[in-house]
Design a protein around this motif. Structure first.
Motif, PDB file in Angstrom:
ATOM      1  N   PRO A 181     -15.516  -6.177 -11.881  1.00 16.94           N
ATOM      2  CA  PRO A 181     -16.096  -5.530 -13.069  1.00 16.94           C
ATOM      3  C   PRO A 181     -15.140  -4.522 -13.692  1.00 16.94           C
ATOM      4  O   PRO A 181     -15.113  -4.369 -14.921  1.00 16.94           O
ATOM      5  N   SER A 182     -14.365  -3.835 -12.869  1.00 19.38           N
ATOM      6  CA  SER A 182     -13.398  -2.876 -13.401  1.00 19.38           C
ATOM      7  C   SER A 182     -12.348  -3.582 -14.247  1.00 19.38           C
ATOM      8  O   SER A 182     -11.922  -3.066 -15.296  1.00 19.38           O
ATOM      9  N   HIS A 183     -11.905  -4.757 -13.794  1.00 20.52           N
ATOM     10  CA  HIS A 183     -10.931  -5.535 -14.556  1.00 20.52           C
ATOM     11  C   HIS A 183     -11.501  -5.906 -15.917  1.00 20.52           C
ATOM     12  O   HIS A 183     -10.824  -5.768 -16.951  1.00 20.52           O
ATOM     13  N   ASP A 184     -12.756  -6.345 -15.922  1.00 17.61           N
ATOM     14  CA  ASP A 184     -13.394  -6.711 -17.190  1.00 17.61           C
ATOM     15  C   ASP A 184     -13.536  -5.499 -18.100  1.00 17.61           C
ATOM     16  O   ASP A 184     -13.314  -5.597 -19.318  1.00 17.61           O
ATOM     17  N   ASN A 185     -13.916  -4.356 -17.528  1.00 22.43           N
ATOM     18  CA  ASN A 185     -14.101  -3.156 -18.348  1.00 22.43           C
ATOM     19  C   ASN A 185     -12.774  -2.667 -18.922  1.00 22.43           C
ATOM     20  O   ASN A 185     -12.725  -2.190 -20.068  1.00 22.43           O
ATOM     21  N   LEU A 186     -11.694  -2.770 -18.139  1.00 19.62           N
ATOM     22  CA  LEU A 186     -10.396  -2.346 -18.659  1.00 19.62           C
ATOM     23  C   LEU A 186      -9.922  -3.288 -19.761  1.00 19.62           C
ATOM     24  O   LEU A 186      -9.344  -2.841 -20.760  1.00 19.62           O
ATOM     25  N   ARG A 187     -10.178  -4.577 -19.602  1.00 23.24           N
ATOM     26  CA  ARG A 187      -9.822  -5.527 -20.665  1.00 23.24           C
ATOM     27  C   ARG A 187     -10.614  -5.236 -21.927  1.00 23.24           C
ATOM     28  O   ARG A 187     -10.075  -5.334 -23.045  1.00 23.24           O
ATOM     29  N   LEU A 188     -11.886  -4.868 -21.757  1.00 27.74           N
ATOM     30  CA  LEU A 188     -12.699  -4.516 -22.924  1.00 27.74           C
ATOM     31  C   LEU A 188     -12.124  -3.289 -23.618  1.00 27.74           C
ATOM     32  O   LEU A 188     -12.035  -3.250 -24.856  1.00 27.74           O
ATOM     33  N   LEU A 189     -11.711  -2.298 -22.841  1.00 25.50           N
ATOM     34  CA  LEU A 189     -11.105  -1.120 -23.440  1.00 25.50           C
ATOM     35  C   LEU A 189      -9.829  -1.490 -24.176  1.00 25.50           C
ATOM     36  O   LEU A 189      -9.555  -0.990 -25.273  1.00 25.50           O
ATOM     37  N   GLY A 190      -9.039  -2.387 -23.574  1.00 28.38           N
ATOM     38  CA  GLY A 190      -7.823  -2.835 -24.235  1.00 28.38           C
ATOM     39  C   GLY A 190      -8.102  -3.537 -25.563  1.00 28.38           C
ATOM     40  O   GLY A 190      -7.372  -3.360 -26.540  1.00 28.38           O
ATOM     41  N   SER A 191      -9.177  -4.327 -25.603  1.00 28.05           N
ATOM     42  CA  SER A 191      -9.521  -5.015 -26.855  1.00 28.05           C
ATOM     43  C   SER A 191      -9.973  -4.017 -27.912  1.00 28.05           C
ATOM     44  O   SER A 191      -9.690  -4.198 -29.102  1.00 28.05           O
ATOM     45  N   ALA A 220      -6.259   5.900 -24.257  1.00 23.98           N
ATOM     46  CA  ALA A 220      -7.667   5.557 -24.411  1.00 23.98           C
ATOM     47  C   ALA A 220      -8.442   5.826 -23.131  1.00 23.98           C
ATOM     48  O   ALA A 220      -9.605   6.228 -23.164  1.00 23.98           O
ATOM     49  N   LEU A 221      -7.807   5.616 -21.994  1.00 22.18           N
ATOM     50  CA  LEU A 221      -8.464   5.811 -20.708  1.00 22.18           C
ATOM     51  C   LEU A 221      -8.608   7.289 -20.367  1.00 22.18           C
ATOM     52  O   LEU A 221      -9.646   7.716 -19.843  1.00 22.18           O
ATOM     53  N   LEU A 222      -7.585   8.086 -20.652  1.00 24.16           N
ATOM     54  CA  LEU A 222      -7.549   9.494 -20.242  1.00 24.16           C
ATOM     55  C   LEU A 222      -7.767  10.397 -21.445  1.00 24.16           C
ATOM     56  O   LEU A 222      -8.891  10.784 -21.741  1.00 24.16           O
ATOM     57  N   THR A 223      -6.710  10.748 -22.132  1.00 24.19           N
ATOM     58  CA  THR A 223      -6.801  11.546 -23.356  1.00 24.19           C
ATOM     59  C   THR A 223      -5.561  11.305 -24.191  1.00 24.19           C
ATOM     60  O   THR A 223      -4.524  10.890 -23.655  1.00 24.19           O
ATOM     61  N   ASP A 224      -5.659  11.563 -25.484  1.00 27.49           N
ATOM     62  CA  ASP A 224      -4.518  11.333 -26.364  1.00 27.49           C
ATOM     63  C   ASP A 224      -3.692  12.613 -26.435  1.00 27.49           C
ATOM     64  O   ASP A 224      -3.936  13.492 -27.258  1.00 27.49           O
ATOM     65  N   TRP A 225      -2.698  12.687 -25.536  1.00 25.32           N
ATOM     66  CA  TRP A 225      -1.868  13.885 -25.491  1.00 25.32           C
ATOM     67  C   TRP A 225      -1.065  14.080 -26.770  1.00 25.32           C
ATOM     68  O   TRP A 225      -0.644  15.199 -27.060  1.00 25.32           O
ATOM     69  N   THR A 226      -0.852  13.027 -27.560  1.00 21.58           N
ATOM     70  CA  THR A 226      -0.066  13.178 -28.781  1.00 21.58           C
ATOM     71  C   THR A 226      -0.781  14.041 -29.812  1.00 21.58           C
ATOM     72  O   THR A 226      -0.151  14.541 -30.741  1.00 21.58           O
ATOM     73  N   MET A 235     -13.146   6.030 -12.128  1.00 21.91           N
ATOM     74  CA  MET A 235     -13.379   6.685 -13.406  1.00 21.91           C
ATOM     75  C   MET A 235     -14.627   6.127 -14.086  1.00 21.91           C
ATOM     76  O   MET A 235     -15.127   5.055 -13.725  1.00 21.91           O
ATOM     77  N   ARG A 236     -15.091   6.884 -15.059  1.00 22.11           N
ATOM     78  CA  ARG A 236     -16.174   6.406 -15.919  1.00 22.11           C
ATOM     79  C   ARG A 236     -15.761   6.668 -17.359  1.00 22.11           C
ATOM     80  O   ARG A 236     -15.555   7.816 -17.748  1.00 22.11           O
ATOM     81  N   GLY A 269     -17.742   2.063 -19.488  1.00 21.46           N
ATOM     82  CA  GLY A 269     -18.381   2.225 -18.189  1.00 21.46           C
ATOM     83  C   GLY A 269     -17.399   2.496 -17.062  1.00 21.46           C
ATOM     84  O   GLY A 269     -16.255   2.899 -17.278  1.00 21.46           O
ATOM     85  N   PRO A 270     -17.819   2.243 -15.815  1.00 22.05           N
ATOM     86  CA  PRO A 270     -16.994   2.591 -14.648  1.00 22.05           C
ATOM     87  C   PRO A 270     -15.779   1.678 -14.496  1.00 22.05           C
ATOM     88  O   PRO A 270     -15.853   0.482 -14.768  1.00 22.05           O
ATOM     89  N   ILE A 271     -14.672   2.279 -14.066  1.00 19.11           N
ATOM     90  CA  ILE A 271     -13.434   1.538 -13.816  1.00 19.11           C
ATOM     91  C   ILE A 271     -12.789   2.102 -12.555  1.00 19.11           C
ATOM     92  O   ILE A 271     -12.509   3.301 -12.491  1.00 19.11           O
TER      93      ILE A 271
END
Length: 293
Positions: free
Chosen positions: A263-273, A139-145, A228-229, A234-236
């Motif tokens: 803020p990066s921690h919060d944004n990564l948790r949001l991405l995880g959710s 989700a953060l980078l790309t889906d290589w699969t 990253m963005r 948003g930014p992480i």
């Protein structure tokens, strides 16, 4: 791939990168005709003859002793990674050009990174091939699969997918460093035909890769920070640790973390959710399309 010509090129790059004053030589009162150190100066500092050092740079002498390699690394003030690379280039070139067998990640490692729901994680193999990744990394980078097996390669994604340039706020630094990592691999594996094909493709299709590759810089990724963005959250800013796996040669586990409470921690948790809610990899930088070619 790598070989005796690469040894000469690497030595010339190291010589050009140092000024006389860097090695205790008084600057000339008149202009120098070469950038960096002269061959005679390197030879004197390393304790070898000028003719011998010249033959090394020209590829006419291809197997310097360990003592000479150590002396040159000292003169050029190389770090541990660059010193190891010099030693690799100085070894006799192996012959064969045999295809290496496909790498496999152990099932337990797949289970381990899949269980890391709060931390992106991936396993890179030879040539930065992406061997495994968890849902948050995809989700953060790309889906290589979703890509054909030949295209599941980190450096190929970095240079040939425009979305990678958008994902990294410091893309030139990230890209140059991964080229340096590939240079280290090339020094250890000069007869890898798959590496030759990868470098050939990137050299043709990416002017930036071609410039950095021809610069012969090396870089060993052990830990660091990436900014990253992500289009969804948003930014992480991430910290990464690169962990070599002794039981699996040429495999490295990368784990990414964020500073607690940031803020990066919060944004990564949001991405995880978002990943947990969708059961897939929503909003990946390029999951819905294949890189060019």
């Amino acid at each position: 791939m790598a070989g005796h010509s690469d040894l000469g090129r690497f030595l010339r790059r190291c010589r050009a990168a140092l000024a006389p004053e860097d090695v205790g030589i008084a600057p000339a009162t008149h202009g120098r005709r070469v950038r960096g150190l002269r061959r005679e100066e390197v030879a004197l500092l390393a304790g070898v003859s000028v003719d011998y050092y010249t033959r090394l740079e020209q590829g006419r002498h291809t197997s310097p002793s360990a003592a000479v390699v150590e002396a040159l690394a000292r003169v050029f003030q190389l770090d541990a990674a660059a010193s190891a690379h010099l030693a690799d280039l100085a070894r006799p070139v192996r012959r064969g050009n045999q295809e290496t067998p496909a790498q496999r990640v152990r099932p337990a490692m797949h289970q381990l990174i899949a269980s890391m729901t709060e931390h992106p994680a991936l396993v890179l193999g030879r040539r930065t091939d992406v061997l495994a990744s968890n849902a948050l990394a995809r989700a953060l980078l790309t889906d290589w699969t979703l890509l054909p097996p030949r295209q599941r390669n980190y450096i190929r994604w970095i240079f040939l997918d425009p979305a990678a340039r958008d994902a990294f706020l410091d893309w030139p630094t990230v890209a140059a460093e991964v080229v340096g990592t590939l240079r280290l691999y090339a020094g250890r594996n000069p007869d890898d035909p798959q590496l030759s094909r990868l470098v050939g493709e990137l050299t043709i299709r990416s002017p930036e890769f071609r410039t950095w590759w021809n610069g012969h810089y090396v870089h060993e990724r052990t830990y660091g920070t990436k900014r990253m963005r992500h289009p969804e959250v948003g930014p992480i800013t991430l910290r990464y640790e690169a962990l070599a796996m002794p039981g699996d040669p040429d495999q490295t586990l990368f784990i990414y973390t964020t500073d607690p409470g940031s803020p990066s921690h919060d944004n990564l948790r949001l991405l995880g959710s978002l990943v947990a809610r969708s059961g897939s990899t929503p909003g990946t930088t390029s999951a819905t399309r294949t890189p060019r070619g």
